[in-house]
Structures are given as structure tokens and as C-alpha cells.
Design an enzyme around this catalytic site. Sequence first.
Site, PDB file in Angstrom:
ATOM      1  CG  HIS A 211      -1.786   1.128   1.449  1.00  0.00           C
ATOM      2  ND1 HIS A 211      -3.129   1.075   1.164  1.00  0.00           N
ATOM      3  CD2 HIS A 211      -1.548   2.387   1.902  1.00  0.00           C
ATOM      4  CE1 HIS A 211      -3.688   2.261   1.427  1.00  0.00           C
ATOM      5  NE2 HIS A 211      -2.746   3.075   1.898  1.00  0.00           N
ATOM      6  CB  CYS A 244      -0.831  13.368   1.821  1.00  0.00           C
ATOM      7  SG  CYS A 244       0.261  13.015   3.210  1.00  0.00           S
ATOM      8  CG  ASN A 253      -4.293   5.823  -1.223  1.00  0.00           C
ATOM      9  OD1 ASN A 253      -3.804   4.912  -0.593  1.00  0.00           O
ATOM     10  ND2 ASN A 253      -5.236   6.619  -0.730  1.00  0.00           N
TER      11      ASN A 253
END
Lengths: 312, 312
Positions: A211, A244, A253
Site C-alpha cells: 500500500h 495527504c 494514494n
Amino acid sequence: MSSQKDIDILVSEVGPRDGLQSIKQTMPTDMKKMWISALSEAGVREIEVGSFVPPKLLPQMADCADLVQHALTLENVFVTALVPNLRGAESAFKSGVQKITIPVSVSEPHSLSNVRKTHEQMYSEVASIIALRNEQYPNVLVEAGLSTVFGCTIQGVVTEQESLFMANKMAALGVDEVGLADTVGYATPLQVKSLFKQLKIELGNIAGSAHFHNTRGQGLANVLAAYEVGVTTFDASQGGIGGCPYAPGASGNIVTEDLVFLLESMGLRTGIDIEKLVAAREWLKKALPNEPLYGFIPDAGVGKAFKYAKDM
Amino acid sequence: MSSQKDIDILVSEVGPRDGLQSIKQTMPTDMKKMWISALSEAGVREIEVGSFVPPKLLPQMADCADLVQHALTLENVFVTALVPNLRGAESAFKSGVQKITIPVSVSEPHSLSNVRKTHEQMYSEVASIIALRNEQYPNVLVEAGLSTVFGCTIQGVVTEQESLFMANKMAALGVDEVGLADTVGYATPLQVKSLFKQLKIELGNIAGSAHFHNTRGQGLANVLAAYEVGVTTFDASQGGIGGCPYAPGASGNIVTEDLVFLLESMGLRTGIDIEKLVAAREWLKKALPNEPLYGFIPDAGVGKAFKYAKDM
């Protein structure tokens, strides 16, 4: 965790969870459903539809059980959700979800600030969740998603030893998979290769997904590095949504559209049709017109020389 | 082509040429000089300061000789320029430049549309440039920058065979280096590895730099791939300036700031100070306030876990 054999890499779409939970505005449930359906039509095989957390904390995720129900009606989609604790797991299991991911911070200061739990408290939470699963929901998979493994904004450096200790601890507690998450976008290719290689050595088949965040623009380089040491499941978020908090203007992401292009161009079948995937962005644009969407493929197209892996 | 042994990877800044020539507005010469000085102060060892082309065609590049003179006064900077033909090479050699790069399209349709020359015409142009260099400017390096090697918007697929044929042809004509350029952002890691590996096998030390565009977001993944097969010189553009005419909204060259972070985080010394490099962007912001600047590191910072290669 798709069982299909017609893909080489599983792209797990986490936008409905990791993306939407970071956006203040709440995407209406009907819009979320249309989006999830569009992702499925594009060929996405795994979708993390939301997070089972108190609606007071994250009102954007209040419809999670409803979304699980919806996603279960779609063909070829493995339905997952995030749960931070036993209470969330109970709701998740009841909803019929096929897999849950428990985020576990390797950095203890991050764990305390994020879920207000020490490592010891987290171990006992995971143990309770596993006990409940084993007793009443034996078919549901449980993944521990280790966060801050590549560094932490509070602790700074996080050592490989710390991460592997936690990975082994989770395996001992009985989780089915241990994934590694670059929560704050600190990961670099050398770290990625080293840690995933070691994870595979120590955990074997329990070693799970990657991830990555694209906070520092290194996301796809990290994907390449992880792929080179055998990682076959990657989380990503359509349009890179979620931003973010630590980096205004920087995407959150890694972007699903760009990831799928990378993988398919390398001859790796994802099962995903890029044109249809780009079309699925329209639901995000409609529901969240002020939210910036990231990614290059939606603007640039796949180009004249592109071929899908299956046609190579 | 820096001679210093205190760096592992040469980052060649092409923003003043590849970036500025794609922007309609002309950056004032004084501002360009301040920018080039700031890049040098940040530790950038090679700068392509402009292109020797008729000012009528590209007024943005009209001050190229002046910039060469300026850059030659800076410490530790290897000064290069682009030249499309013999006439440009004459001006470049007279300016005192240390290296010239001749762009040579592997795709003949691209060559015809870009410089109105067939392959045969291009060979004779390169031969004349090499002859002039050998006779009068023996200390100036000549690089052939092969463009469209990873695909072409006109021709579509460009085969490895075509690219290697051209590379060998250029070597036979006497160039000192053959670099490979992903002119339109089609490159993918597998292609990159395969072609650079083969280039090294066929040309040995004449095999040169990698020039990637980030049109499809794959730039740094391609850098990682190229590094893994031994490439040690990378072109990049501060702020990713230049855009790409084929992809509105998509950045052009890979972003120097993000590239340097990638390399340093992998333990590879570039000689560049990231903070000072980010500070150098201010000259671009001042001179071209309406031009979008790309890159993640300038927004996100290097993060709490980052270490320079030299301090590892």
C-alpha cells in the site's frame, strides 16, 4: 485476494475507503454505489468499500454496511473493509464483508495518536477479532495492514526489525495476510525491496499486499521495486484521491489509472480495462466537483504504442 | 559527462533547454542566468543551457551563446547545448560549449515532421558535425540523443531493432555518446531495461544517458529500471517544466527534485542539495508566474526519515 487465475496482479481499489475518508465532504451513498459499480465494470477485482468506524468520528464512512451489501451483488468483486477494533469487526462481519483489514502501526507513537492504543492493547484487540472470526465467521479473511513501516512523521525512522517483529506477531495471532503500508509516503525502492523480501522469507504465503502513497512522487517506482521481489497485490486509489494532510498539494494514494498502465505495459494482466477505469472517474467528478483528481493516464491516454498484457 | 568521482549518478538539468523551449513565453536572459547559477549552487553538475536554433523558429532560445558563456564561469558545471544541424553546431562550437547533443529521431516520420530530414540526410548532417568537431574543436563532446525510441505518436510502435540500428550508425559516424530519449512519454520499465541493456552490449562505453518524460506518470519507475541495468546519467527538468503538447495537463520531463530524492534515498550520490534545488525554483516562479510547476518533493519535503547518500 481474488481467486481468479486470469490475472497476474491484483489491484485493490481503496479509494472508497482511504480516499473518501480523507475528504471532508461526504460522497452520497447512491453516488458511491454508482462509482463502485463502474469500477467493477472496468474489471477491478477487489474494492475496499469503506471503514467500520463510529459515524461520529468519520461521517463519510457511515454507509459502509450498505456499500458492502451493494458490492456483494457485483460480479467478480472481492469486498473488503477497514476495521480499527473489535466493535468495527463485529459490524463488518455482520455486513457480510469478505475480508477485513486491521491497520496496525509499527510506530507506537503513531498508534497512540491514531487509535489511542499501545502495541500491547493492539495485540489484544487483534486477538479478540481473530477469536470472533474463528468462532462465528470462519470464511472471512483477516489482514493486518502494518502502517508506518517505511518511516513515521512522529517517530521518524522505523527499522526493518521493528516491522518484522510486528509482522511475526500478527502472524502468530492468526491473521491470514500481513500487508505493508507506506502511510506517510516515505518509502523508497531499496527499502521496499529489502522489507518485502524479508517479509516473504519470514511469513511465506502470509506476506501480503503493498500500500503506497505518492506523497513524494515515488509511488510507481516503489511498485516496480515491490513487484521485482514478488509482491502481487497493490492497493491504489482512483484519481489518487484523499490527498495527504502532511503534504498540501501532493496526492495521497498511488493512482489506480497510472498503476494499471504500468502493470499492463509490463505484460502483467490486471483484468482491468483502462478506458472504462478512466470513465469511472466521472462519478467522482460529479460527486466531488471541487476535489482535485490526480494521475497522468486520464489526461495523456495510453498512447499509440500501448498493448494490453493479454494481447501481447 | 562530469569527471568528478564524488558522485554516483550524473543528473543533467535540461530545463533551460527542453523546458523553456516548450513554453511560449520567453524567460529573460538575466533570469535564466540567475536560475542556472542557483542550479549550480545546488550542486547540479551538468546543465543543457539552450538550443542553437534560428531565433525565428524558437525566440526563447536566442540567448543560448550568452548562457553558455555564463555557465562556463560557474564551478563544477559541465555546459551542454542542443543542436539540430551543422549550422547550429558551428554556433555552439564557437560559443565554447563543452558538449553538444544532436537529436536524432529513430522514427523517420517524426524526423521528417520535426527537422524535415530523412534518415540519410540526418546521417550526412551528423557526419559533417563530427568532421567539424574533429578538425577544429577536438575537445567538445558530441552526443546523439536518439528520440522516439520507445514509441512515436506518428509511427506508433518503434522496434528495438530500429533503435539499435540507429545507435550503431551514430557510433560508426563517430559520436562520443548515444543517449535514449522517450520523447512522447511512451516508455515502460520492461522496454527501458531491455533497450538500455542491449545498447550497453552493442556500444559499450558509448552507451549514454536516459531522457524520460513523465507524460504517463511512469518517469521514476523508468529511472529505476534504467538504473538497474547500469544507466548512470539521467536528464531531468526542474519543476518538470515544458509540459507536453500531446497531453494537456500532463508534465513534460521528469522532475529534477523528485529524481534527486529517488537517487539519494537509494544511496546514490548526486552531489545535489535538495533544499537548495527547491530554492532554485523561485527563479522559475518569478520569471514565469503562470507556468505550472510539477513535482512532489517541493510540496512534501524530504520527510523525517530521509538521509543523503553521503551520510548513510
